[in-house]
Design a protein around this motif. Structure first.
Motif, PDB file in Angstrom:
ATOM      1  N   GLY A 174       2.276  12.881   1.455  1.00 21.86           N
ATOM      2  CA  GLY A 174       2.125  12.796   3.127  1.00 21.86           C
ATOM      3  C   GLY A 174       3.103  11.755   3.597  1.00 21.86           C
ATOM      4  O   GLY A 174       3.824  11.098   2.694  1.00 21.86           O
ATOM      5  N   THR A 175       2.870  11.749   4.883  1.00 22.93           N
ATOM      6  CA  THR A 175       3.913  10.907   5.478  1.00 22.93           C
ATOM      7  C   THR A 175       3.209   9.791   6.255  1.00 22.93           C
ATOM      8  O   THR A 175       1.981   9.953   7.039  1.00 22.93           O
ATOM      9  CB  THR A 175       4.903  11.510   6.451  1.00 22.93           C
ATOM     10  OG1 THR A 175       3.902  12.291   7.193  1.00 22.93           O
ATOM     11  CG2 THR A 175       5.671  12.135   5.585  1.00 22.93           C
ATOM     12  N   PRO A 176       3.645   8.685   6.441  1.00 24.79           N
ATOM     13  CA  PRO A 176       4.752   7.884   5.774  1.00 24.79           C
ATOM     14  C   PRO A 176       4.458   7.564   4.513  1.00 24.79           C
ATOM     15  O   PRO A 176       3.312   7.259   4.264  1.00 24.79           O
ATOM     16  CB  PRO A 176       4.840   6.676   6.885  1.00 24.79           C
ATOM     17  CG  PRO A 176       3.555   6.462   6.957  1.00 24.79           C
ATOM     18  CD  PRO A 176       2.747   7.475   7.512  1.00 24.79           C
ATOM     19  N   THR A 177       5.425   7.707   3.494  1.00 24.97           N
ATOM     20  CA  THR A 177       5.270   7.048   2.254  1.00 24.97           C
ATOM     21  C   THR A 177       6.501   6.193   1.883  1.00 24.97           C
ATOM     22  O   THR A 177       7.584   6.493   2.449  1.00 24.97           O
ATOM     23  CB  THR A 177       5.319   8.014   1.170  1.00 24.97           C
ATOM     24  OG1 THR A 177       4.214   9.086   1.292  1.00 24.97           O
ATOM     25  CG2 THR A 177       5.571   7.494  -0.242  1.00 24.97           C
ATOM     26  N   ILE A 178       6.081   4.945   1.576  1.00 26.65           N
ATOM     27  CA  ILE A 178       7.181   4.013   1.404  1.00 26.65           C
ATOM     28  C   ILE A 178       7.530   3.758   0.085  1.00 26.65           C
ATOM     29  O   ILE A 178       6.442   3.466  -0.680  1.00 26.65           O
ATOM     30  CB  ILE A 178       6.730   2.698   2.347  1.00 26.65           C
ATOM     31  CG1 ILE A 178       6.267   2.915   3.669  1.00 26.65           C
ATOM     32  CG2 ILE A 178       7.902   1.519   2.289  1.00 26.65           C
ATOM     33  CD1 ILE A 178       7.123   3.769   4.661  1.00 26.65           C
ATOM     34  N   MET A 179       8.756   3.406  -0.104  1.00 31.24           N
ATOM     35  CA  MET A 179       9.200   3.183  -1.569  1.00 31.24           C
ATOM     36  C   MET A 179      10.198   1.769  -1.326  1.00 31.24           C
ATOM     37  O   MET A 179      10.970   1.976  -0.281  1.00 31.24           O
ATOM     38  CB  MET A 179      10.197   4.166  -2.164  1.00 31.24           C
ATOM     39  CG  MET A 179       9.154   5.256  -2.590  1.00 31.24           C
ATOM     40  SD  MET A 179      10.227   6.721  -3.715  1.00 31.24           S
ATOM     41  CE  MET A 179       9.009   7.520  -4.346  1.00 31.24           C
ATOM     42  N   GLY A 186       2.181  -0.132  -2.570  1.00 29.97           N
ATOM     43  CA  GLY A 186       0.866  -0.044  -2.097  1.00 29.97           C
ATOM     44  C   GLY A 186       0.485  -0.199  -0.564  1.00 29.97           C
ATOM     45  O   GLY A 186       1.503   0.051   0.048  1.00 29.97           O
ATOM     46  N   ARG A 187      -0.625  -0.831  -0.447  1.00 33.60           N
ATOM     47  CA  ARG A 187      -1.105  -1.039   1.147  1.00 33.60           C
ATOM     48  C   ARG A 187       0.039  -2.034   1.753  1.00 33.60           C
ATOM     49  O   ARG A 187       0.124  -2.042   2.902  1.00 33.60           O
ATOM     50  CB  ARG A 187      -2.475  -1.381   1.333  1.00 33.60           C
ATOM     51  CG  ARG A 187      -3.447  -0.346   0.808  1.00 33.60           C
ATOM     52  CD  ARG A 187      -4.889  -1.067   0.561  1.00 33.60           C
ATOM     53  NE  ARG A 187      -5.411  -1.528   1.932  1.00 33.60           N
ATOM     54  CZ  ARG A 187      -6.030  -0.773   3.019  1.00 33.60           C
ATOM     55  NH1 ARG A 187      -6.247   0.367   2.663  1.00 33.60           N
ATOM     56  NH2 ARG A 187      -6.154  -1.362   4.004  1.00 33.60           N
ATOM     57  N   GLU A 188       0.583  -2.953   0.908  1.00 32.42           N
ATOM     58  CA  GLU A 188       1.495  -4.040   1.466  1.00 32.42           C
ATOM     59  C   GLU A 188       2.759  -3.404   2.107  1.00 32.42           C
ATOM     60  O   GLU A 188       3.179  -3.909   2.724  1.00 32.42           O
ATOM     61  CB  GLU A 188       1.801  -5.037   0.239  1.00 32.42           C
ATOM     62  CG  GLU A 188       2.909  -4.318  -0.649  1.00 32.42           C
ATOM     63  CD  GLU A 188       2.306  -3.270  -1.754  1.00 32.42           C
ATOM     64  OE1 GLU A 188       3.114  -3.124  -2.677  1.00 32.42           O
ATOM     65  OE2 GLU A 188       1.245  -3.241  -1.700  1.00 32.42           O
ATOM     66  N   GLY A 189       3.120  -2.216   1.828  1.00 33.24           N
ATOM     67  CA  GLY A 189       4.293  -1.426   2.195  1.00 33.24           C
ATOM     68  C   GLY A 189       3.943  -1.031   3.876  1.00 33.24           C
ATOM     69  O   GLY A 189       5.106  -0.677   4.556  1.00 33.24           O
ATOM     70  N   TYR A 190       2.822  -1.093   4.018  1.00 31.80           N
ATOM     71  CA  TYR A 190       2.735  -0.518   5.621  1.00 31.80           C
ATOM     72  C   TYR A 190       2.265  -1.549   6.764  1.00 31.80           C
ATOM     73  O   TYR A 190       1.944  -1.187   7.645  1.00 31.80           O
ATOM     74  CB  TYR A 190       1.367   0.320   5.468  1.00 31.80           C
ATOM     75  CG  TYR A 190       1.720   1.631   4.496  1.00 31.80           C
ATOM     76  CD1 TYR A 190       2.278   2.698   5.111  1.00 31.80           C
ATOM     77  CD2 TYR A 190       1.558   1.402   3.147  1.00 31.80           C
ATOM     78  CE1 TYR A 190       2.674   4.048   4.197  1.00 31.80           C
ATOM     79  CE2 TYR A 190       1.803   2.553   2.295  1.00 31.80           C
ATOM     80  CZ  TYR A 190       2.493   3.842   2.868  1.00 31.80           C
ATOM     81  OH  TYR A 190       2.782   4.663   1.842  1.00 31.80           O
ATOM     82  N   SER A 191       2.763  -2.871   6.271  1.00 22.09           N
ATOM     83  CA  SER A 191       2.570  -3.738   7.186  1.00 22.09           C
ATOM     84  C   SER A 191       3.973  -4.775   7.081  1.00 22.09           C
ATOM     85  O   SER A 191       4.561  -4.543   6.107  1.00 22.09           O
ATOM     86  CB  SER A 191       1.496  -4.718   7.208  1.00 22.09           C
ATOM     87  OG  SER A 191       1.516  -5.657   5.980  1.00 22.09           O
ATOM     88  N   PHE A 192       4.513  -5.165   8.238  1.00 20.66           N
ATOM     89  CA  PHE A 192       5.726  -5.867   7.898  1.00 20.66           C
ATOM     90  C   PHE A 192       5.436  -7.177   7.111  1.00 20.66           C
ATOM     91  O   PHE A 192       6.362  -7.404   6.412  1.00 20.66           O
ATOM     92  CB  PHE A 192       6.260  -6.483   9.526  1.00 20.66           C
ATOM     93  CG  PHE A 192       7.441  -7.184   9.159  1.00 20.66           C
ATOM     94  CD1 PHE A 192       8.553  -6.591   8.944  1.00 20.66           C
ATOM     95  CD2 PHE A 192       7.483  -8.354   9.774  1.00 20.66           C
ATOM     96  CE1 PHE A 192       9.826  -7.377   8.812  1.00 20.66           C
ATOM     97  CE2 PHE A 192       8.592  -9.234   9.653  1.00 20.66           C
ATOM     98  CZ  PHE A 192       9.817  -8.813   9.214  1.00 20.66           C
ATOM     99  N   GLU A 193       4.566  -7.860   7.122  1.00 22.57           N
ATOM    100  CA  GLU A 193       4.275  -8.986   6.642  1.00 22.57           C
ATOM    101  C   GLU A 193       4.254  -8.675   4.940  1.00 22.57           C
ATOM    102  O   GLU A 193       4.919  -9.114   4.143  1.00 22.57           O
ATOM    103  CB  GLU A 193       3.054  -9.771   6.870  1.00 22.57           C
ATOM    104  CG  GLU A 193       2.985 -10.335   8.001  1.00 22.57           C
ATOM    105  CD  GLU A 193       2.685  -9.436   9.033  1.00 22.57           C
ATOM    106  OE1 GLU A 193       2.608  -8.111   9.031  1.00 22.57           O
ATOM    107  OE2 GLU A 193       2.931  -9.587  10.445  1.00 22.57           O
ATOM    108  N   GLY A 194       3.397  -7.568   4.561  1.00 18.86           N
ATOM    109  CA  GLY A 194       3.573  -7.009   3.119  1.00 18.86           C
ATOM    110  C   GLY A 194       4.761  -6.457   2.877  1.00 18.86           C
ATOM    111  O   GLY A 194       5.120  -7.036   1.392  1.00 18.86           O
ATOM    112  N   LEU A 195       5.341  -5.801   3.519  1.00 14.45           N
ATOM    113  CA  LEU A 195       6.684  -5.248   2.990  1.00 14.45           C
ATOM    114  C   LEU A 195       7.734  -6.334   2.827  1.00 14.45           C
ATOM    115  O   LEU A 195       8.708  -6.178   2.081  1.00 14.45           O
ATOM    116  CB  LEU A 195       7.022  -4.076   4.093  1.00 14.45           C
ATOM    117  CG  LEU A 195       8.444  -3.313   3.782  1.00 14.45           C
ATOM    118  CD1 LEU A 195       8.388  -2.818   2.298  1.00 14.45           C
ATOM    119  CD2 LEU A 195       8.675  -2.302   4.866  1.00 14.45           C
ATOM    120  N   SER A 196       7.743  -7.221   3.921  1.00  8.91           N
ATOM    121  CA  SER A 196       8.650  -8.596   3.866  1.00  8.91           C
ATOM    122  C   SER A 196       8.721  -9.296   2.856  1.00  8.91           C
ATOM    123  O   SER A 196       9.663  -9.595   1.958  1.00  8.91           O
ATOM    124  CB  SER A 196       8.500  -9.288   5.265  1.00  8.91           C
ATOM    125  OG  SER A 196       9.301 -10.293   5.137  1.00  8.91           O
TER     126      SER A 196
END
Length: 207
Positions: A174-179, A186-196
């Motif tokens: 499904g969307t969004p999916t982040i790589m 994981g869940r970290e990719g869906y917040s700016f703090e976690g992705l950063s």
């Protein structure tokens, strides 16, 4: 099993109207921002009509672009997955590609900004087409060119087929999916703090 086979409905929805010859060929291939030499690549599988994708776009992508993409640290790739309202998603992608590589992301930005208006229009007797034509005008496309773009059956098939292949190959549900560098977050990719934090770790390891 074709994960996005239901998107084939998009092939008929807008296949009416002007079939004028396109002024220039639509952009092809993956659409990306940032240098190809960036140490980290972030990939998003997204649909313009997806409300969760809009949340990611507004709250994560925008600061990501400012901090990492515009500074050359990250290459961002958008994978087109018409998963929410497939006919509308495909039409937006077609218009964005017709606008050209330099305007592609501007059209996607505008589609997210106008997501609610487009969705409401899609539920009306006149359908989404008038709202999509207005979106196209904002990118400098004439109404006749916009009609030609969203009536491009071969372009529709290409987007749907590519989405299906991507979903199969990378197990996208499904969307969004982040790589990040080809690995789903994981869940970290869906917040700016976690992705950063994940990007910073990758950048540090690349030094």
């Amino acid at each position: 099993m074709k994960v996005f086979v239901f998107a084939a409905a998009a092939l008929g929805l807008f296949a009416v109207g002007c079939q004028e010859q396109a002024a220039s060929a639509p952009a092809t291939g993956d659409m990306s921002l940032g240098p190809s030499t960036a140490k980290v690549t972030v990939t998003e599988y997204a649909a313009p009509s997806c409300p969760v994708c809009k949340g990611f776009h507004d709250n994560v992508f925008k600061p990501l672009k400012e901090k990492y993409i515009d500074t050359g640290k990250v290459r961002f790739v958008l994978k087109e997955l018409p998963s929410h309202n497939p006919p509308v998603d495909v039409a937006v992608f077609l218009l964005a590609r017709c606008a050209g590589k330099d305007k592609y992301f501007s059209v996607i930005d505008a589609a997210f900004e106008k997501q609610q208006d487009i969705e409401l229009a899609a539920r009306s007797p006149s359908g989404a087409k008038p709202a999509l034509i207005e979106l196209a005008r904002g990118a400098g496309l004439s109404e006749s060119r916009a009609n030609s773009c969203i009536s491009d059956a071969e372009g529709m098939r290409r987007i749907i087929q590519t989405a299906d292949e991507e979903a199969r190959t990378n197990n996208i549900a499904g969307t969004p999916t982040i790589m990040i560098d080809g690995v789903k977050t994981g869940r970290e990719g869906y917040s700016f703090e976690g992705l950063s934090a994940a990007i910073d770790a990758k950048l540090a390891a690349a030094k």
